[in-house]
Design a protein around this motif. Structure first.
Motif, PDB file in Angstrom:
ATOM      1  N   GLY A  24       4.363   1.569   7.157  1.00  0.00           N
ATOM      2  CA  GLY A  24       5.335   1.586   6.069  1.00  0.00           C
ATOM      3  C   GLY A  24       4.825   2.300   4.829  1.00  0.00           C
ATOM      4  O   GLY A  24       5.261   2.015   3.712  1.00  0.00           O
ATOM      5  N   CYS A  25       3.880   3.218   5.017  1.00  0.00           N
ATOM      6  CA  CYS A  25       3.341   4.001   3.902  1.00  0.00           C
ATOM      7  C   CYS A  25       2.864   5.347   4.431  1.00  0.00           C
ATOM      8  O   CYS A  25       2.787   5.552   5.633  1.00  0.00           O
ATOM      9  CB  CYS A  25       2.181   3.256   3.222  1.00  0.00           C
ATOM     10  N   LEU A  26       2.548   6.235   3.524  1.00  0.00           N
ATOM     11  CA  LEU A  26       2.012   7.538   3.882  1.00  0.00           C
ATOM     12  C   LEU A  26       0.650   7.356   4.545  1.00  0.00           C
ATOM     13  O   LEU A  26      -0.170   6.556   4.083  1.00  0.00           O
ATOM     14  CB  LEU A  26       1.873   8.399   2.626  1.00  0.00           C
ATOM     15  N   VAL A  27       0.397   8.078   5.633  1.00  0.00           N
ATOM     16  CA  VAL A  27      -0.893   8.005   6.337  1.00  0.00           C
ATOM     17  C   VAL A  27      -1.523   9.395   6.305  1.00  0.00           C
ATOM     18  O   VAL A  27      -0.895  10.384   6.684  1.00  0.00           O
ATOM     19  CB  VAL A  27      -0.717   7.529   7.793  1.00  0.00           C
ATOM     20  N   LEU A  28      -2.765   9.453   5.848  1.00  0.00           N
ATOM     21  CA  LEU A  28      -3.528  10.704   5.768  1.00  0.00           C
ATOM     22  C   LEU A  28      -4.842  10.551   6.521  1.00  0.00           C
ATOM     23  O   LEU A  28      -5.316   9.439   6.737  1.00  0.00           O
ATOM     24  CB  LEU A  28      -3.838  11.046   4.313  1.00  0.00           C
TER      25      LEU A  28
ATOM     26  N   VAL B 160       0.839  -1.202   0.000  1.00  0.00           N
ATOM     27  CA  VAL B 160       0.000   0.000   0.000  1.00  0.00           C
ATOM     28  C   VAL B 160       0.876   1.255   0.000  1.00  0.00           C
ATOM     29  O   VAL B 160       1.885   1.317   0.696  1.00  0.00           O
ATOM     30  CB  VAL B 160      -0.936  -0.021   1.237  1.00  0.00           C
ATOM     31  N   GLY B 161       0.479   2.242  -0.771  1.00  0.00           N
ATOM     32  CA  GLY B 161       1.206   3.505  -0.829  1.00  0.00           C
ATOM     33  C   GLY B 161       0.652   4.561   0.098  1.00  0.00           C
ATOM     34  O   GLY B 161       1.377   5.416   0.583  1.00  0.00           O
ATOM     35  N   VAL B 162      -0.667   4.503   0.363  1.00  0.00           N
ATOM     36  CA  VAL B 162      -1.320   5.502   1.210  1.00  0.00           C
ATOM     37  C   VAL B 162      -2.434   4.832   2.010  1.00  0.00           C
ATOM     38  O   VAL B 162      -3.224   4.077   1.452  1.00  0.00           O
ATOM     39  CB  VAL B 162      -1.942   6.651   0.374  1.00  0.00           C
ATOM     40  N   ALA B 163      -2.478   5.116   3.317  1.00  0.00           N
ATOM     41  CA  ALA B 163      -3.578   4.678   4.178  1.00  0.00           C
ATOM     42  C   ALA B 163      -4.344   5.927   4.598  1.00  0.00           C
ATOM     43  O   ALA B 163      -3.742   6.913   5.025  1.00  0.00           O
ATOM     44  CB  ALA B 163      -3.054   3.941   5.410  1.00  0.00           C
TER      45      ALA B 163
END
Length: 76
Positions: free
Chosen positions: A67-71, A45-48
């Motif tokens: 291990g990915c960008l979190v928004l 996953v690239g974004v959560a």
């Protein structure tokens, strides 16, 4: 794509925890945070994205765990 939902008060004994505050560190229970982290890493996953607002600290902790960008929804 995957969707993870944490519902409070649904599991056995969960109703007793309804008054407890959300985790200040992750906004999730430790078990749910680990489950989502595993899913993010397995799927690359690239974004959560979280529906609830996150503090800068929560975002940093979750980014490290997942291990990915979190928004949050506020970021969109």
């Amino acid at each position: 794509m995957s969707r993870h939902v944490q519902r409070r008060g649904v599991s056995a004994g969960g109703a007793d925890k309804m008054g407890d505050p959300f985790s200040r560190r992750t906004l999730l229970s430790p078990g749910r945070a680990g489950e989502v982290a595993d899913a993010c890493q397995q799927r690359g996953v690239g974004v959560a994205v979280f529906v609830n607002p996150l503090t800068d600290h929560q975002r940093a902790v979750l980014t490290d765990m997942f291990g990915c960008l979190v928004l949050s929804g506020e970021d969109l």
